[in-house]
Structures are given as structure tokens and as C-alpha cells.
Design a protein around this motif. Sequence first.
Motif, short mmCIF file in Angstrom:
data_model
loop_
_atom_site.label_atom_id
_atom_site.label_comp_id
_atom_site.label_asym_id
_atom_site.label_seq_id
_atom_site.Cartn_x
_atom_site.Cartn_y
_atom_site.Cartn_z
N MET A 85 19.78 29.54 -5.34
CA MET A 85 21.07 29.94 -4.79
C MET A 85 21.83 30.83 -5.75
SD MET A 85 23.14 29.95 -2.32
CE MET A 85 22.85 28.61 -1.21
N ARG A 86 21.82 30.51 -7.03
CA ARG A 86 22.59 31.32 -7.97
C ARG A 86 21.98 32.71 -8.16
NH1 ARG A 86 21.09 27.03 -11.82
NH2 ARG A 86 19.19 27.70 -12.86
N THR A 87 20.65 32.81 -8.14
CA THR A 87 20.04 34.14 -8.27
C THR A 87 20.28 34.96 -7.02
OG1 THR A 87 17.91 33.22 -7.61
CG2 THR A 87 18.29 33.50 -9.96
N LEU A 88 20.22 34.31 -5.87
CA LEU A 88 20.48 35.01 -4.61
C LEU A 88 21.94 35.46 -4.53
CD1 LEU A 88 19.39 35.91 -1.86
CD2 LEU A 88 20.10 33.70 -0.97
N LEU A 89 22.86 34.59 -4.89
CA LEU A 89 24.28 34.96 -4.87
C LEU A 89 24.60 36.03 -5.90
CD1 LEU A 89 26.04 31.51 -4.33
CD2 LEU A 89 25.86 33.40 -2.71
N GLY A 90 23.96 35.95 -7.07
CA GLY A 90 24.15 36.98 -8.09
C GLY A 90 23.67 38.34 -7.59
N ALA A 130 27.28 33.57 -14.14
CA ALA A 130 28.56 32.92 -13.85
C ALA A 130 28.39 31.81 -12.82
CB ALA A 130 29.57 33.95 -13.35
N ILE A 131 27.56 32.06 -11.82
CA ILE A 131 27.33 31.05 -10.78
C ILE A 131 26.58 29.85 -11.36
CG2 ILE A 131 26.13 30.64 -8.58
CD1 ILE A 131 26.85 33.65 -7.95
N TYR A 132 25.79 30.08 -12.40
CA TYR A 132 25.08 28.98 -13.06
C TYR A 132 26.07 27.91 -13.53
CZ TYR A 132 22.45 26.37 -16.53
OH TYR A 132 21.87 25.37 -17.25
N LYS A 133 27.23 28.34 -13.98
CA LYS A 133 28.24 27.38 -14.44
C LYS A 133 28.76 26.54 -13.27
CE LYS A 133 28.21 28.91 -18.63
NZ LYS A 133 27.54 28.18 -19.65
N LEU A 134 28.77 27.12 -12.06
CA LEU A 134 29.29 26.41 -10.89
C LEU A 134 28.22 25.57 -10.19
CD1 LEU A 134 31.37 29.35 -9.39
CD2 LEU A 134 32.23 27.43 -10.75
N ALA A 135 26.97 26.06 -10.22
CA ALA A 135 25.89 25.37 -9.52
C ALA A 135 24.64 25.31 -10.40
CB ALA A 135 25.60 26.08 -8.21
N VAL A 188 23.23 55.38 -11.29
CA VAL A 188 24.55 54.76 -11.46
C VAL A 188 24.61 53.46 -10.67
CG1 VAL A 188 27.00 55.01 -10.92
CG2 VAL A 188 25.80 56.86 -12.07
N CYS A 189 24.17 53.49 -9.41
CA CYS A 189 24.20 52.27 -8.60
C CYS A 189 23.21 51.24 -9.11
CB CYS A 189 23.95 52.60 -7.14
SG CYS A 189 25.42 53.26 -6.35
N LEU A 190 22.06 51.68 -9.61
CA LEU A 190 21.09 50.77 -10.21
C LEU A 190 21.74 50.02 -11.37
CD1 LEU A 190 17.40 51.47 -11.01
CD2 LEU A 190 18.86 50.52 -12.77
N THR A 191 22.41 50.75 -12.23
CA THR A 191 23.04 50.15 -13.40
C THR A 191 24.15 49.18 -13.00
OG1 THR A 191 22.56 52.14 -14.67
CG2 THR A 191 24.23 50.66 -15.57
N ILE A 192 24.99 49.60 -12.08
CA ILE A 192 26.09 48.72 -11.63
C ILE A 192 25.54 47.45 -11.01
CG2 ILE A 192 27.98 48.51 -9.96
CD1 ILE A 192 28.45 51.56 -10.43
N ALA A 193 24.56 47.59 -10.12
CA ALA A 193 23.99 46.42 -9.45
C ALA A 193 23.30 45.50 -10.44
CB ALA A 193 23.01 46.87 -8.37
N PHE A 194 22.57 46.06 -11.39
CA PHE A 194 21.88 45.24 -12.39
C PHE A 194 22.88 44.43 -13.21
CE2 PHE A 194 20.17 44.57 -16.64
CZ PHE A 194 18.97 43.93 -16.35
N ILE A 195 23.90 45.09 -13.68
CA ILE A 195 24.90 44.41 -14.51
C ILE A 195 25.60 43.30 -13.74
CG2 ILE A 195 27.13 44.71 -15.67
CD1 ILE A 195 26.07 47.51 -16.54
N PHE A 196 26.09 43.63 -12.54
CA PHE A 196 26.85 42.62 -11.79
C PHE A 196 25.98 41.51 -11.23
CE2 PHE A 196 30.23 45.78 -11.96
CZ PHE A 196 31.31 44.96 -12.24
N SER A 197 24.72 41.81 -10.87
CA SER A 197 23.87 40.73 -10.38
C SER A 197 23.51 39.77 -11.51
CB SER A 197 22.61 41.28 -9.71
OG SER A 197 21.80 41.99 -10.60
N THR A 198 23.29 40.30 -12.70
CA THR A 198 22.99 39.45 -13.86
C THR A 198 24.21 38.62 -14.26
OG1 THR A 198 21.39 41.08 -14.63
CG2 THR A 198 22.09 39.44 -16.20
N ILE A 199 25.35 39.28 -14.34
CA ILE A 199 26.59 38.56 -14.69
C ILE A 199 26.91 37.52 -13.62
CG2 ILE A 199 29.10 38.80 -14.91
CD1 ILE A 199 28.55 41.50 -16.30
#
Length: 96
Positions: A39-44, A28-33, A13-24
Motif C-alpha cells: 500500500m505504501r509503495t502504491l500510494l507513494g 512518509a507513508i511508511y510512518k503511517l502504515a 523533468v517529469c521523471l525527476t519530479i515523479a521519482f522524488i515525490f514517489s520516493t518521499i
Amino acid sequence: MKIENDKIMHFFVCLTIAFIFSTIGANAIYKLAPDAPGMRTLLGAALGFVIAMLIGVEKERRDSKKQGNHFCWKDLLADTLGTMVGCLGGFVSYLI
């Protein structure tokens, strides 16, 4: 057997949640930076980690308030391992 299944469920469950939110988050950060791929992959990945761990800790906190149940550090460890693998997967999938 039931205990092992519980830990496996926490992990996935945590694997799935983390995968989804880190990818999203990375997308999303790509649009900002757009000029800062590291930086965007690390922040994701950080976003995915924090969200998944908050959900895991909150679930354990709620469990501790139920009669006959307790806060389980082993569940939290399974959550952490699943979150780390999910964030790594999100990080890799974003780079591909």
C-alpha cells in the motif's frame, strides 16, 4: 532539433519530479502504515504521478495563454511517459 530537445526536457523533468515525490511519499507513508508495504509503495507512486502530472498540465495551460504558443499534447505525452518511468524508478528504489 529544438522540438526534440523540448520533449526530452519534458520527459526528464517529469521523471525527476515523479521519482522524488514517489520516493518521499512512500517513505512518509511508511510512518503511517508500517505494516502495509504494498500500500505504501502504491500510494507513494500515485502521489509522485499526480504531482508530476499536475505540474506538467499547469505548464501547458500557462503556455496556451502566451501569445504564439499553444497547449501541446506531445509535450503532455512526454510528461506522462517521464512521470511513469519516474514513478516506476521510485517504486523500485523503495523496494531495494
